[in-house]
Design an enzyme around this catalytic site. Structure first.
Site, PDB file in Angstrom:
ATOM      1  N   CYS A 141       0.835  -1.205   0.000  1.00 16.61           N
ATOM      2  CA  CYS A 141       0.000   0.000   0.000  1.00 16.61           C
ATOM      3  C   CYS A 141       0.877   1.266   0.000  1.00 16.61           C
ATOM      4  CB  CYS A 141      -0.978  -0.042   1.169  1.00 16.61           C
ATOM      5  SG  CYS A 141      -2.317   1.131   1.009  1.00 16.61           S
TER       6      CYS A 141
ATOM      7  N   HIS B 100      -2.955  -5.672   1.518  1.00 20.38           N
ATOM      8  CA  HIS B 100      -2.277  -5.877   2.808  1.00 20.38           C
ATOM      9  C   HIS B 100      -2.296  -7.342   3.253  1.00 20.38           C
ATOM     10  CE1 HIS B 100      -2.090  -1.552   3.758  1.00 20.38           C
ATOM     11  NE2 HIS B 100      -3.287  -1.472   3.210  1.00 20.38           N
TER      12      HIS B 100
ATOM     13  N   GLU C 191      -0.477  -8.621   5.322  1.00 17.20           N
ATOM     14  CA  GLU C 191      -0.177  -8.633   6.762  1.00 17.20           C
ATOM     15  C   GLU C 191      -1.454  -8.533   7.598  1.00 17.20           C
ATOM     16  OE1 GLU C 191       0.217  -6.122   4.755  1.00 17.20           O
ATOM     17  OE2 GLU C 191      -0.216  -4.207   5.739  1.00 17.20           O
TER      18      GLU C 191
END
Lengths: 206, 300
Positions: free
Chosen positions: A83, A178, A180
């Protein structure tokens, strides 16, 4: 498993540092938070987290890590940006704030906030051939999009309308979304494999 | 190459909480004009809070404080590219509907405005736009999360420049979390009753040792040292309300607070960024405020 003896850095100026740290540690990496030029000199790979790209850019200049990072990326430091991290790796940023610059390294043009406001943030399933099945659960938050892909850059994920949302070029990996946040370690594994294969020797002699 | 294999989902839980995750380590600044919003963005704010009057003015001018004029909010949305938040009154779900229609990035259901409902808060699950809510303790934070808040800020006492209430609230929330972690499993049921919060959330906090959403601090932060102290006390980031644009040199103070929030554990940097900022907001000691004028006591 060549090369990688030093820690993996997570740029810790602003953003979702904790999530990246946790997924990297789960994959067995030793993590060092990067806030200073000394930190940059110590790492063998770097993750640039999600966050506000204009703020991370500004803080990178304030704390003197921008130039060392540019040098390290130029010398082949393996990097993964999500991002805001993708924006910071792009050679060209579209719709940045006045005076916003990036570290560069990826021969792409990335448009900031390409989908619009938070109302247009979404999650979806993405097939990403380089990581195989099952599809990646991808979360897009006020996300950027890659609008120009340079000749040496490989597109590794696209939305169904053809918009490019993940790319790689040599040791540099970037995604608009994302991994994560969903605890799916496959993109980070790809990045850590780059670190293992990398010939990066650091930027400080000796 | 790759394709969407399933329908996209907008306004999900994860997407709402996710934006707050991206704001971590950052400073969210109150602004009342497009010019202030640009100054905040240029100084390194991760987001701005668009409002008509900063809390210090709401406090001194009195009267009913409401959602801002849509023209003002539009003006600020058009002036910056960082996320824009705006405040709705506690319980005023129609103000929230309007703010969602204006495409603000976050709604603050805020005690700084006059409450519209002294019983119920907004049912935040029905909205695509995420909400941040204030809390003075863990039970209040968990009740707001139960109602759909995707981010919590400790309340502090807005518009005072006195950080003592912010300190109390973040310490209280963290102390209550640590206490939960020390309990046996069979004691969590009573803990949930005492906290007046759902057992499942209480058990989750006891297990993870943190709130399930991002926790910022707000209310009375006026200096780089204040911001750094909140970060050292465990906040994920800070809101600065009146502290910037009610000070002598807003642009420099804003930059200094941003730097201090990142370098919160480096006293050398903190000393450097604290120099030469001019006058901080004058402020009011919370102890000098009569209880009915304390905003943190709004919301329950």
């Amino acid at each position: 498993m060549a090369g990688s003896s030093g820690p993996i850095g997570v740029l810790a100026l602003q953003g979702d540092v904790r999530e990246h740290r946790s997924i990297l540690e789960r994959l067995g990496a030793e993590v060092r938070l990067v806030r200073s030029p000394d930190d940059v000199a110590a790492i063998n790979g770097l993750v640039i987290p999600g966050g506000e790209s204009s703020v991370i850019d500004k803080l990178a200049r304030v704390f003197g890590v921008r130039e060392p990072l540019r040098t390290a990326i130029g010398a082949g430091l393996p990097v993964y940006g999500t991002c805001a991290g993708l924006i910071l790796l792009a050679d060209e940023v579209l719709d940045g704030i006045v005076g916003q610059v990036s570290f560069g390294g990826l021969d792409v043009s990335v448009r900031r906030n390409a989908f619009g406001s938070q109302a247009d943030s979404f999650e979806t399933e993405l097939m990403v051939p380089v990581i195989g099945a099952p599809p990646m659960h991808a979360v897009f938050i006020r996300a950027p999009v890659v609008e120009r892909v340079g000749p040496g850059v490989e597109t590794i994920a696209m939305l169904s309308d053809g918009r490019v949302v993940a790319v790689r070029q040599g040791n540099i990996l970037g995604s608009s979304f994302h991994p994560e946040m969903t605890n799916d370690g496959r993109f980070h594994r790809l990045f850590l494999d780059n670190v293992d294969r990398s010939q990066y020797q650091g930027t400080v002699a000796g | 190459m790759a394709e969407i294999v399933e329908k996209s989902e907008f306004g999900s839980h994860r997407v709402k909480r996710g934006l707050a995750e991206m704001l971590k380590g950052g400073v969210i600044m109150d602004v009342v004009t497009a010019d202030q919003a640009r100054i905040a963005e240029d100084a390194g704010a991760v987001a701005v809070m668009a409002l008509e009057r900063v809390p210090a003015d709401i406090r001194s001018q009195g009267g009913v404080a409401r959602m801002s004029d849509p023209d003002l909010i539009d003006g600020i949305i058009n002036a910056v590219s960082i996320p824009v938040m705006a405040k709705a009154r506690i319980g005023h779900f129609v103000e929230a509907q309007i703010l969602q229609a204006l495409k603000v990035d976050y709604i603050d259901e805020s005690e700084v405005l006059s409450p519209a409902d002294y019983v119920n808060h907004i049912d935040k699950w029905g909205f695509n736009v995420p909400f941040v809510c204030g809390a003075t303790n863990l039970g209040e934070a968990l009740r707001r999360i139960t109602e759909g808040a995707a981010m919590i800020r400790s309340k502090g006492e807005a518009g005072t420049g006195d950080v003592s209430e912010a300190t109390k609230h973040i310490r209280t929330i963290n102390a209550e979390i640590r206490r939960l972690q020390s309990l046996n499993h069979d004691e969590l049921y009573v803990a949930a009753k005492e906290l007046q919060a759902p057992y499942t959330l209480v058990a989750e906090v006891a297990e993870t040792g943190k709130l399930p959403v991002v926790l910022f601090t707000a209310g009375g932060v006026a200096t780089p040292a204040d911001a750094a102290m909140m970060m050292q006390l465990g906040a994920d980031g800070v809101f600065v309300g009146s502290g910037i644009f009610k000070s002598g040199n807003p642009a420099e103070r804003a930059v200094a607070i941003v730097k201090a929030t990142t370098a919160f554990d480096d006293p050398g940097v903190l000393a450097q960024v604290s120099r030469g900022l001019g006058e901080a907001m004058v402020g009011i000691n919370v102890s000098d405020l009569a209880a009915p004028h304390r905003l943190a006591e709004r919301g329950w």
